[in-house]
Design a protein around this motif. Structure first.
Motif, PDB file in Angstrom:
ATOM      1  N   GLY A   7       0.845  -1.197   0.000  1.00  7.68           N
ATOM      2  CA  GLY A   7       0.000   0.000   0.000  1.00  7.68           C
ATOM      3  C   GLY A   7       0.868   1.230   0.000  1.00  7.68           C
ATOM      4  N   ALA A   8       0.637   2.120   0.967  1.00  2.87           N
ATOM      5  CA  ALA A   8       1.388   3.367   1.046  1.00  2.87           C
ATOM      6  C   ALA A   8       2.731   3.116   1.733  1.00  2.87           C
ATOM      7  N   SER A   9       3.807   3.341   1.017  1.00  5.61           N
ATOM      8  CA  SER A   9       5.150   3.038   1.515  1.00  5.61           C
ATOM      9  C   SER A   9       5.555   4.019   2.606  1.00  5.61           C
ATOM     10  N   ILE A  10       5.751   3.530   3.811  1.00  2.00           N
ATOM     11  CA  ILE A  10       6.072   4.395   4.938  1.00  2.00           C
ATOM     12  C   ILE A  10       7.382   5.145   4.703  1.00  2.00           C
ATOM     13  N   VAL A  11       8.349   4.504   4.018  1.00  2.00           N
ATOM     14  CA  VAL A  11       9.636   5.174   3.808  1.00  2.00           C
ATOM     15  C   VAL A  11       9.489   6.458   2.997  1.00  2.00           C
ATOM     16  N   LEU A  12       8.483   6.541   2.137  1.00  2.54           N
ATOM     17  CA  LEU A  12       8.283   7.769   1.363  1.00  2.54           C
ATOM     18  C   LEU A  12       7.757   8.889   2.260  1.00  2.54           C
ATOM     19  N   PHE A  13       6.918   8.557   3.230  1.00  3.37           N
ATOM     20  CA  PHE A  13       6.469   9.567   4.193  1.00  3.37           C
ATOM     21  C   PHE A  13       7.624  10.000   5.085  1.00  3.37           C
ATOM     22  N   GLU A  14       8.520   9.074   5.389  1.00  3.18           N
ATOM     23  CA  GLU A  14       9.707   9.429   6.165  1.00  3.18           C
ATOM     24  C   GLU A  14      10.619  10.342   5.348  1.00  3.18           C
ATOM     25  N   SER A  15      10.693  10.083   4.060  1.00  8.80           N
ATOM     26  CA  SER A  15      11.453  10.951   3.166  1.00  8.80           C
ATOM     27  C   SER A  15      10.857  12.357   3.137  1.00  8.80           C
ATOM     28  N   MET A  16       9.529  12.440   3.004  1.00 10.98           N
ATOM     29  CA  MET A  16       8.853  13.740   2.998  1.00 10.98           C
ATOM     30  C   MET A  16       9.060  14.477   4.311  1.00 10.98           C
TER      31      MET A  16
END
Length: 255
Positions: free
Chosen positions: A135-144
């Motif tokens: 689903g929604a990749s947590i690492v991308l939210f961590e990147s943001m």
């Protein structure tokens, strides 16, 4: 739900912790791992399952004309996964004349959680050519959360994350590929062994597995390495969207 005319729907995203990512950073990963200040610092975070696109990230990085740069792959060990193979592949490229002449380096390293967060803040680009996401990749939210622009495959909800946050760019992606074509050699072996034991002649390729196209992805990485203004623009937009919609507090309120 849409096919059955269900309209009373709430979609709640993943996200990342404001408490974690807004704490003071006391660790320099560049210093710890001897990454020169003049190097463009490219980061990948993902456990060595063989499905997070490590080998693709290495190939994309090796193909891209980045100038002096370091790719850091941060991931925990996974039984039967790709840890050893990633290390061997990194060493192979690091020892080439091309890498030495271009001042490029690949580091495969396990880091603590605090060190991983510090790496997000130290890096210039997040490269995530993952093969499959639930689903929604947590690492991308961590990147943001770290104001770190990302390049990611069109997998899981990545397209939605970019639409909602404008913090990254899609890599050119091959869709619905057989899973054994996305995996490192170690994982390919056990996947094929299991298929053989179960007498499965062909694994259906419509399970959501994808593969980053190396040439086009390398070109995008080159362009982002060369364009500091674009990196700052993506990082700023992603961070603003994260604060507005994707912190743990915002998600908890939705629940």
């Amino acid at each position: 739900a849409k096919q059955n005319d269900i309209t009373n729907i709430t979609v709640i995203s993943n996200g990342s912790s404001k408490e974690e990512f807004e704490q003071p950073i006391t660790i320099s990963i560049r210093k710890k791992l001897s990454i020169p200040q003049e190097h463009t610092f490219v980061l990948h975070v993902g456990t060595h399952t063989g499905l997070k696109g490590h080998s693709r990230a290495i190939k994309i990085f090796s193909r891209a004309n980045t100038g002096p740069a370091t790719l850091l792959i941060v991931g925990g060990y996974y039984p039967g996964g790709c840890t050893d193979e990633c290390s061997r592949l990194a060493e192979k490229f690091n020892n080439t004349k091309e890498f030495k002449d271009a001042h490029k380096k690949i580091i495969v390293q396990h880091l603590s959680r605090a060190e991983t967060i510090a790496a997000y803040h130290d890096a210039d680009i997040f490269l995530f050519p993952s093969n499959i996401e639930g689903g929604a990749s947590i690492v991308l939210f961590e990147s943001m959360a770290s104001r770190l622009p990302f390049l990611a495959t069109d997998v899981g909800s990545v397209r939605d994350i970019i639409r909602e946050g404008n913090g990254g760019i899609l890599l050119p992606t091959d869709k619905n590929v057989p899973p054994e074509d996305t995996l490192c050699d170690n994982v390919k072996h056990w996947v094929k062994t299991v298929l053989k034991l179960l007498n499965i002649k062909k694994f259906h390729s419509d399970r959501g597995f994808v593969r980053a196209q190396v040439t086009g992805s390398a070109k995008l990485l080159e362009e982002l390495c060369a364009d500091k203004e674009l990196r700052e623009k993506l990082g700023k937009a992603g961070h603003a969207a994260w604060l507005e919609k994707f912190t743990s507090d915002k998600i908890t309120d939705q629940y």
